[in-house]
Design a protein around this motif. Structure first.
Motif, PDB file in Angstrom:
ATOM      1  N   ASP A 538       0.815  -1.216   0.000  1.00 23.72           N
ATOM      2  CA  ASP A 538       0.000   0.000   0.000  1.00 23.72           C
ATOM      3  C   ASP A 538       0.849   1.267   0.000  1.00 23.72           C
ATOM      4  N   LYS A 539       2.013   1.231  -0.638  1.00 26.12           N
ATOM      5  CA  LYS A 539       2.874   2.418  -0.768  1.00 26.12           C
ATOM      6  C   LYS A 539       3.338   2.448  -2.221  1.00 26.12           C
ATOM      7  N   GLU A 540       2.467   2.890  -3.097  1.00 22.60           N
ATOM      8  CA  GLU A 540       2.711   2.759  -4.524  1.00 22.60           C
ATOM      9  C   GLU A 540       3.985   3.474  -4.964  1.00 22.60           C
ATOM     10  N   VAL A 541       4.189   4.704  -4.475  1.00 19.87           N
ATOM     11  CA  VAL A 541       5.347   5.485  -4.920  1.00 19.87           C
ATOM     12  C   VAL A 541       6.647   4.823  -4.467  1.00 19.87           C
ATOM     13  N   MET A 542       6.705   4.451  -3.178  1.00 22.78           N
ATOM     14  CA  MET A 542       7.922   3.850  -2.653  1.00 22.78           C
ATOM     15  C   MET A 542       8.175   2.491  -3.303  1.00 22.78           C
ATOM     16  N   ARG A 543       7.101   1.735  -3.501  1.00 20.86           N
ATOM     17  CA  ARG A 543       7.257   0.426  -4.133  1.00 20.86           C
ATOM     18  C   ARG A 543       7.828   0.578  -5.539  1.00 20.86           C
ATOM     19  N   SER A 544       7.314   1.550  -6.293  1.00 15.87           N
ATOM     20  CA  SER A 544       7.802   1.745  -7.652  1.00 15.87           C
ATOM     21  C   SER A 544       9.257   2.210  -7.658  1.00 15.87           C
ATOM     22  N   GLN A 545       9.669   2.957  -6.615  1.00 20.44           N
ATOM     23  CA  GLN A 545      11.061   3.411  -6.532  1.00 20.44           C
ATOM     24  C   GLN A 545      12.011   2.231  -6.340  1.00 20.44           C
ATOM     25  N   PHE A 546      11.665   1.330  -5.419  1.00 17.13           N
ATOM     26  CA  PHE A 546      12.509   0.149  -5.205  1.00 17.13           C
ATOM     27  C   PHE A 546      12.481  -0.768  -6.422  1.00 17.13           C
ATOM     28  N   GLN A 547      11.294  -0.929  -7.007  1.00 18.70           N
ATOM     29  CA  GLN A 547      11.170  -1.808  -8.163  1.00 18.70           C
ATOM     30  C   GLN A 547      11.964  -1.261  -9.343  1.00 18.70           C
ATOM     31  N   GLU A 548      11.916   0.055  -9.543  1.00 19.05           N
ATOM     32  CA  GLU A 548      12.668   0.669 -10.640  1.00 19.05           C
ATOM     33  C   GLU A 548      14.173   0.519 -10.420  1.00 19.05           C
ATOM     34  N   VAL A 566      24.763  -0.008  -2.003  1.00 19.53           N
ATOM     35  CA  VAL A 566      24.649   1.387  -1.565  1.00 19.53           C
ATOM     36  C   VAL A 566      25.196   2.319  -2.645  1.00 19.53           C
ATOM     37  N   GLN A 567      26.328   1.979  -3.252  1.00 19.27           N
ATOM     38  CA  GLN A 567      26.886   2.813  -4.319  1.00 19.27           C
ATOM     39  C   GLN A 567      25.951   2.840  -5.527  1.00 19.27           C
ATOM     40  N   LEU A 568      25.381   1.698  -5.893  1.00 20.48           N
ATOM     41  CA  LEU A 568      24.419   1.679  -6.998  1.00 20.48           C
ATOM     42  C   LEU A 568      23.222   2.571  -6.696  1.00 20.48           C
ATOM     43  N   ALA A 569      22.756   2.507  -5.440  1.00 20.37           N
ATOM     44  CA  ALA A 569      21.562   3.267  -5.055  1.00 20.37           C
ATOM     45  C   ALA A 569      21.812   4.769  -5.032  1.00 20.37           C
ATOM     46  N   LEU A 570      23.053   5.178  -4.883  1.00 24.68           N
ATOM     47  CA  LEU A 570      23.361   6.613  -4.896  1.00 24.68           C
ATOM     48  C   LEU A 570      23.143   7.233  -6.271  1.00 24.68           C
ATOM     49  N   SER A 571      22.948   6.400  -7.294  1.00 25.10           N
ATOM     50  CA  SER A 571      22.640   6.918  -8.625  1.00 25.10           C
ATOM     51  C   SER A 571      21.143   7.098  -8.848  1.00 25.10           C
ATOM     52  N   GLN A 572      20.334   6.754  -7.861  1.00 25.07           N
ATOM     53  CA  GLN A 572      18.888   6.949  -7.974  1.00 25.07           C
ATOM     54  C   GLN A 572      18.541   8.420  -7.804  1.00 25.07           C
ATOM     55  N   PRO A 573      17.353   8.826  -8.274  1.00 27.16           N
ATOM     56  CA  PRO A 573      16.953  10.236  -8.143  1.00 27.16           C
ATOM     57  C   PRO A 573      16.989  10.696  -6.682  1.00 27.16           C
ATOM     58  N   VAL A 578      15.064   5.050  -2.010  1.00 31.67           N
ATOM     59  CA  VAL A 578      16.255   4.219  -2.184  1.00 31.67           C
ATOM     60  C   VAL A 578      17.499   5.086  -2.029  1.00 31.67           C
ATOM     61  N   TYR A 579      17.486   6.261  -2.667  1.00 29.34           N
ATOM     62  CA  TYR A 579      18.634   7.166  -2.558  1.00 29.34           C
ATOM     63  C   TYR A 579      18.782   7.678  -1.127  1.00 29.34           C
ATOM     64  N   ARG A 580      17.674   8.011  -0.493  1.00 27.75           N
ATOM     65  CA  ARG A 580      17.731   8.563   0.873  1.00 27.75           C
ATOM     66  C   ARG A 580      18.407   7.569   1.822  1.00 27.75           C
ATOM     67  N   GLN A 581      17.985   6.295   1.758  1.00 26.77           N
ATOM     68  CA  GLN A 581      18.603   5.279   2.616  1.00 26.77           C
ATOM     69  C   GLN A 581      20.072   5.075   2.255  1.00 26.77           C
ATOM     70  N   ALA A 582      20.363   5.077   0.955  1.00 26.55           N
ATOM     71  CA  ALA A 582      21.741   4.859   0.523  1.00 26.55           C
ATOM     72  C   ALA A 582      22.653   5.981   1.016  1.00 26.55           C
ATOM     73  N   LEU A 583      22.176   7.223   0.945  1.00 31.66           N
ATOM     74  CA  LEU A 583      22.995   8.352   1.378  1.00 31.66           C
ATOM     75  C   LEU A 583      23.274   8.283   2.881  1.00 31.66           C
ATOM     76  N   LEU A 584      22.260   7.918   3.655  1.00 31.71           N
ATOM     77  CA  LEU A 584      22.457   7.793   5.104  1.00 31.71           C
ATOM     78  C   LEU A 584      23.490   6.704   5.411  1.00 31.71           C
ATOM     79  N   GLN A 585      23.362   5.561   4.731  1.00 34.47           N
ATOM     80  CA  GLN A 585      24.318   4.478   4.960  1.00 34.47           C
ATOM     81  C   GLN A 585      25.720   4.870   4.495  1.00 34.47           C
ATOM     82  N   ALA A 586      25.798   5.569   3.361  1.00 30.93           N
ATOM     83  CA  ALA A 586      27.098   5.983   2.841  1.00 30.93           C
ATOM     84  C   ALA A 586      27.785   6.952   3.795  1.00 30.93           C
ATOM     85  N   GLN A 587      27.002   7.906   4.334  1.00 31.11           N
ATOM     86  CA  GLN A 587      27.569   8.868   5.280  1.00 31.11           C
ATOM     87  C   GLN A 587      28.039   8.169   6.551  1.00 31.11           C
TER      88      GLN A 587
END
Length: 1156
Positions: A538-548, A566-573, A578-587
């Motif tokens: 029931d989270k269409e936007v977030m689901r589509s982000q992970f799926q994409e 994490v490095q791959l995910a940093l290329s997401q919008p 996905v990018y938000r979590q990746a940036l936190l983990q990268a930092q």
């Protein structure tokens, strides 16, 4: 009885001839069926290394057999069409007396019938289907009881046909005569208490005594011990060498009553029963299901229908119950009375309504549910509860004991003992080929458990999740063993079934989980999870982000070594979760020294691919949507055919389809069939669901078959193929040869395509024409001369393909660098789409729901055109090599493309509109920059002297007073110039091959050169003497760079290898990690084109197919950035080693900044 002398002499006389010609594996199948060869004997012969050795062993064994062996061998030769060899043996065939041995197919003589009838052996069922492989296996074990008493156990799950097989095994003249002349005595046992057991034995003793010439006047035995002794006396003294068949034994205590040193065949669901008795023991496991053909045969016999006349539901019934003899027979008996209820009984089976599948019969249980329940009821209470937990398993899934150890919170050894009990009672199956052993339920057992515990399923799944969370508090398992694979694959399933939406949400939207599951299972399973559990999340936007993220990076996530997610995910919008979590983990990880890089300008690049799949090793020549849009099939250079889900890329089928490259694949209109054609000149038709080959057409095409396509409707299903032999064939799948062969082209035919209504078939050829054939007559209707449209050039015109517009009025063909639109009726050219590209049009496809045309190019691009407006709507890149095929989905919403870069890409058509390539954007940007960058020069100096192309040049130092310039060239020379005077100061022949790079050390003392001759050299700047020659690279050395302290030199070659050298003595310090994508790939995804050290010389960055950062001290890769394109030429690095700028082969600019 020994082999007759005449027969023996004949075998010896023609032994050499037989050894030269026969293929023993074919003959032994018939001899086993005849009961003259055992399975063990066949295995010993099959283990011989060569065919001739096997033939020698078979003939040696045959010489030790009796007359029956000779006759069986002769019959096998006849059946396998060795007629000439059979004739050699015919005259010496042993004479058989009337009533003597007959083969198992007709061995039920009147003598056999009398013996079995006297012994109470059941008659064959009214509907009987032979299972010779099991019958012969039981007989082989019974033959072992010929010389000594013992036990043969026939075991299997409820309804597997054990009793019928036991009765059939003894229905054999030779077996009775040789092994059991004392008779065959049948006793049905079932679930009995002691009094009932004693009555059974009393009854048997009475029957045996009545059959004697002088019946005994003994009173009936009064106790079980007395009954046992009476039976012992009868079997040992009065009926020696007889066989006692105990049918349906449940309890070992019952079996002990028959432990009287006689010959016993028993049927049971519990294979371990004979552990409690003494004597020789043999086992035969009965498979739980019949194959499809035998299952259909039973239904045909019950309903008095021919096999080919059975409805489609018949096959579905057999498939649904996995061929269970009990279920097929129960339903067959029901259909005999109500033959119009095929669909009804199939629905009952699918809905697990076992109580409604009942029929009064000779079987002990009236309904399927009773037969299943009886097995479970004999379990101890605590084990019955544990067995209930198995309701949560998925069909056809095998689990290791460790998974159930977690679920039951028991020691693994204890769990294995419990599972062994379940297996022994035929309540569970074990795959002992795996280590550790894997356990699974038959579909019927699982269906019964699910139906029985339907109201408790949610709580049972909840228990699984709770036990997992307790056991793995510190994080998911990552070992990759069978236990780990189960939890990683099915944890989300259990959460969904337990309705634990919050837990499922937290898990699936966690980048850590994505990383673990993608590494262990691959990305397709993850994508499938997001599709399947989307409504629960029931989270269409977030689901589509992970799926994409997973769809676009799937080909990277299948690489080994596994990339940093994490490095791959940093290329997401930037807006993506996905990018938000990746940036936190990268930092967070950057604080411990880990390297991560953020792509700053990614918002300027729009990625149009919805899904990227890497299905094959090698070029992909063909890919197509199924007509329902749910599947994609692909084929190519690796000779395989693959089918996968269009939503997730999950592989559904993989077939080794041909002996050479598979050039095309195509779905039938109903998606049940797939056709393939190949360079091996064969055309094959496959059943998609069962991955089964249905037809091979291999005689008519004489050269490679380039294309295949089915008609668009099933009204008159035909398959068209075209070939380099210049012919076009039409195939009716029910006929072994082509229905029509059409000709008219003078050069190879590349493509064929039916019009939307199947009225015409268009063909495209290297002779520069498109021909239209009428399907009603298979005659040529007209020729469109495409070659005339290119009259300005003398070059040959190869027409690659043709495609029809949705209304069937226009046909578009691809030739050279153009797509040409013709009117079908008049043959007039209506529109010409010529590109300004220096590339050819490889393929084109018209959308069936709009005016769009997709064009594939050899320069890696795909264009989208509006035919009505004659306007280019999209120009997109992404592929890294020639695009071989494009196709719209049936509804036009998606566009598929496949390429020599080994990928299939799926794009959303609507998202492609009004986009231009990043390369064009960058070009316009550079034009704007050039408007205000002015170059002023008082005079122009031309420095001449190199004999071939100048590779590059560099100032010898950055000091303003130093006016020396170095240049290097493909001619193998390095020259030094004074840029003030233009004078050549130095000129040396540095290498035998082209010089590919040169770099001056920061201290100005040395410069290095690298060459196509696979060496690098160090030179003194002042003396121009070669200090060291650095050898060891296996390919062209393309790049080099000194460390900032001038003590180390890094070199990179075209195989992707980087070497670090000591400047002082020229020794090799280390080779950077050899880990690559796979064994066939470059170690760096391409040539190593540029190198840079960090200011403190601890890090090194390199470019090639991708960007890599290295630990200089250890030579280990610290991080990898994967660009969209490939072939990075240079990278520009900021002074503090925090910002990196490069551009890839398709023109995308990357500005990367180190995450801190």
């Amino acid at each position: 009885m020994a082999l007759e002398e005449g027969a023996r002499s004949c075998l010896l006389r023609f032994r050499h001839r037989l050894e030269q010609d026969i293929k023993p594996s074919y003959l032994m199948d018939h001899m086993i069926s005849d009961g003259v060869l055992t399975v063990d004997e066949e295995e010993r012969i099959s283990n011989k290394p060569t065919r001739k050795d096997q033939a020698v062993a078979l003939l040696e064994l045959l010489l030790r057999k009796d007359n029956r062996g000779y006759i069986s061998f002769y019959n096998a030769l006849v059946k396998e069409t060795y007629g000439d060899l059979a004739n050699l043996l015919h005259d010496d065939l042993p004479q058989t007396l009337p009533g003597a041995y007959k083969s198992s197919s007709d061995g039920c003589t009147s003598y056999v019938q009398t013996v079995l009838s006297e012994g109470g052996v059941p008659q064959r069922p009214v509907v009987f289907v032979s299972r010779p492989e099991f019958v012969n296996c039981v007989r082989e074990k019974l033959y072992r009881l010929q010389k000594e008493p013992g036990w043969v156990t026939v075991f299997g799950m409820a309804g597997s046909g054990k009793s019928v097989l036991a009765a059939e095994a003894v229905r054999h003249h030779g077996l009775i005569e040789e092994c059991f002349p004392g008779g065959i005595h049948w006793l049905s046992i079932g679930q009995l208490d002691k009094p009932d057991l004693m009555v059974k034995i009393q009854s048997l003793c009475f029957r045996l005594e009545q059959s004697l010439d002088s019946p005994s006047l003994h009173r009936p035995p009064n106790s079980l011990d007395e009954a046992k002794e009476r039976l012992r006396y009868l079997t040992l003294r009065r009926y020696p060498r007889s066989l006692l068949i105990l049918d349906d034994i449940w309890d070992s205590t019952v079996l002990k009553a028959f432990d009287i040193h006689c010959r016993i065949l028993l049927t049971t669901r519990n294979r371990s029963l004979t552990d409690s008795v003494s004597g020789a023991k043999y086992e035969v496991e009965v498979e739980s299901g019949l194959d499809e053909k035998k299952g259909l045969e039973i239904l045909a016999l019950y309903t008095n229908t021919k096999l080919h006349g059975l409805p489609e539901e018949a096959r579905s019934i057999v498939k649904e119950c996995k061929g269970s003899p009990l279920v097929v027979s129960l339903i067959g008996a029901l259909l005999k009375e109500k033959p119009n209820r095929w669909r009804y009984y199939l629905n009952q089976l699918q809905q697990k309504q076992f109580k409604r599948i009942r029929k009064s019969s000779s079987y002990d249980y009236d309904a399927l549910d009773q037969a299943m329940d009886a097995s479970i009821e004999v379990l101890p209470d605590e084990h019955r509860e544990l067995y209930k937990d198995l309701s949560v398993l998925e069909k056809d899934i095998k689990v290791p004991a460790k998974v159930l150890s977690v679920l039951w919170d028991l020691e693994p050894e204890h769990v294995e003992d419990i599972l062994e009990e379940f297996v022994n009672k035929s309540l569970l199956f074990v795959d002992s080929n795996n280590k550790p052993h894997l356990y699974y339920l038959h579909d019927l057992q699982l269906d019964f458990l699910v139906e029985q515990n339907r109201t408790q399923l949610e709580s049972l799944h909840n228990k699984v999740v709770h036990q997992y969370q307790q056991h793995y508090r510190d994080g998911p398992p990552t070992s990759g063993d069978e236990e780990c694979l189960y939890w990683i694959r099915f944890l989300t399933h259990h959460m969904a079934k337990a309705n634990l939406s919050q837990e499922l949400y937290s898990l699936m939207f966690s980048l850590d989980w994505v990383s673990i599951k993608a590494q262990i299972m691959g990305p397709a399973h993850l994508i499938n999870d997001y599709v399947e559990y989307g409504p629960i999340l029931d989270k269409e936007v977030m689901r589509s982000q992970f799926q994409e993220f997973l769809s676009l990076n799937g080909h990277q996530l299948e690489q080994r070594p596994f990339p940093d997610v994490v490095q791959l995910a940093l290329s997401q919008p930037h807006t993506s979760e996905v990018y938000r979590q990746a940036l936190l983990q990268a930092q967070d990880r950057a604080s411990t020294g880990k390297l991560y890089f953020d792509w700053l300008n990614k918002s300027s690049v729009e990625n149009l691919s919805r899904l990227v799949i890497h299905p094959h090793q090698g070029s992909i020549y063909s890919a197509c949507f199924s007509h329902d849009g749910a599947k994609i099939a692909s084929s190519g250079a690796c000779k395989t055919l693959k089918v996968f889900k269009s939503t997730s890329g999950e592989k559904l089928t993989e077939i080794q389809a041909h002996d050479d490259e598979v050039l095309c694949c195509a779905f039938s209109p109903d998606d049940r069939l797939l056709a393939t054609c190949s360079s091996d000149r064969k055309v094959k038709v496959w059943n998609v669901e069962r991955s089964m080959l249905l037809r091979v057409f291999e005689e008519e095409h004489e050269e490679q078959v380039n294309h295949c396509q089915f008609t668009n409707t099933t009204r008159r299903l035909l398959l068209a193929t075209c070939s380099n032999d210049k012919f076009l064939n039409l195939w009716n799948l029910n006929k072994p040869t082509s229905q029509n062969t059409m000709f008219g082209h003078f050069e190879p035919v590349n493509h064929c395509c039916f019009s939307p209504d199947d009225t015409y078939l268009s063909t495209s050829s290297n002779d520069g024409t498109v021909k239209l054939f009428q399907m009603s007559s298979a005659n040529e209707w007209k020729t469109i001369n495409v070659r005339n449209m290119f009259a300005e050039s003398d070059e040959e015109v190869l027409v690659k393909c043709s495609t029809w517009t949705a209304d069937g009025k226009h046909i578009i063909c691809a030739a050279r660098n153009a797509a040409l639109v013709f009117d079908v009726e008049t043959s007039d050219m209506l529109l010409e789409i010529r590109t300004n590209r220096l590339s050819t049009v490889q393929y084109c496809h018209a959308c069936s729901t709009s005016n769009l045309l997709a064009i594939a190019f050899s320069n890696y691009a795909v264009e989208l055109w509006d035919l009505e407006a004659n306007k280019k709507m999209a120009d997109c890149s992404g592929h890294l090599s020639w695009v071989q095929r494009v196709q719209f989905s049936p509804d036009g919403s998606q566009l598929l493309s496949c390429s020599d870069d080994q990928t299939v890409r799926v794009r959303l058509t609507q998202c492609m509109y009004y986009t231009v390539s990043a390369l064009d954007s960058l070009h316009r940007y550079c034009q704007r920059c050039s408007n205000y960058r002015l170059w002023q020069s008082g005079e122009c100096k031309v420095l001449q002297g190199h004999k071939e192309q100048v590779r590059s040049f560099s100032l010898l130092s950055t000091l303003p007073v130093d006016t020396r310039l170095l240049s290097w060239s493909f001619d193998g020379t390095v020259k030094m110039w004074d840029i003030e005077s233009g004078e050549k100061l130095q000129d040396i022949q540095a290498h035998r091959g082209a010089i590919l790079s040169c770099h001056v050390s920061p201290d100005g003392c040395l410069f290095a050169t690298t060459s196509a001759d696979k060496t690098a050299k160090l030179w003194q700047c002042e003396s121009w003497q070669c200090v060291h020659t650095l050898s060891g690279h296996q390919d062209c050395v393309r790049s080099c760079r000194f460390s900032w302290d001038s003590r180390c030199l890094a070199t990179g070659d075209d195989n992707g290898e980087i070497r670090l050298w000591s400047v002082k003595d020229g020794s090799l310090l280390r080779i950077c990690s050899r880990d690559g994508k796979d064994g066939m790939d470059s170690l760096h995804g391409g040539w190593v084109t540029d190198l840079h050290f960090s200011p403190d010389n601890s890090l090194l960055v390199s470019t090639g197919g991708y960007i890599k950062w290295w630990d200089v001290e250890k030579g280990e890769a610290l991080q990898t950035f994967f660009p969209t394109g490939t072939a990075l030429k240079r990278i520009h690095v900021s002074a503090d080693f925090s910002t990196f700028v490069t551009i890839d082969s398709i023109g995308i600019l990357y500005i990367l900044e180190r995450v801190v």
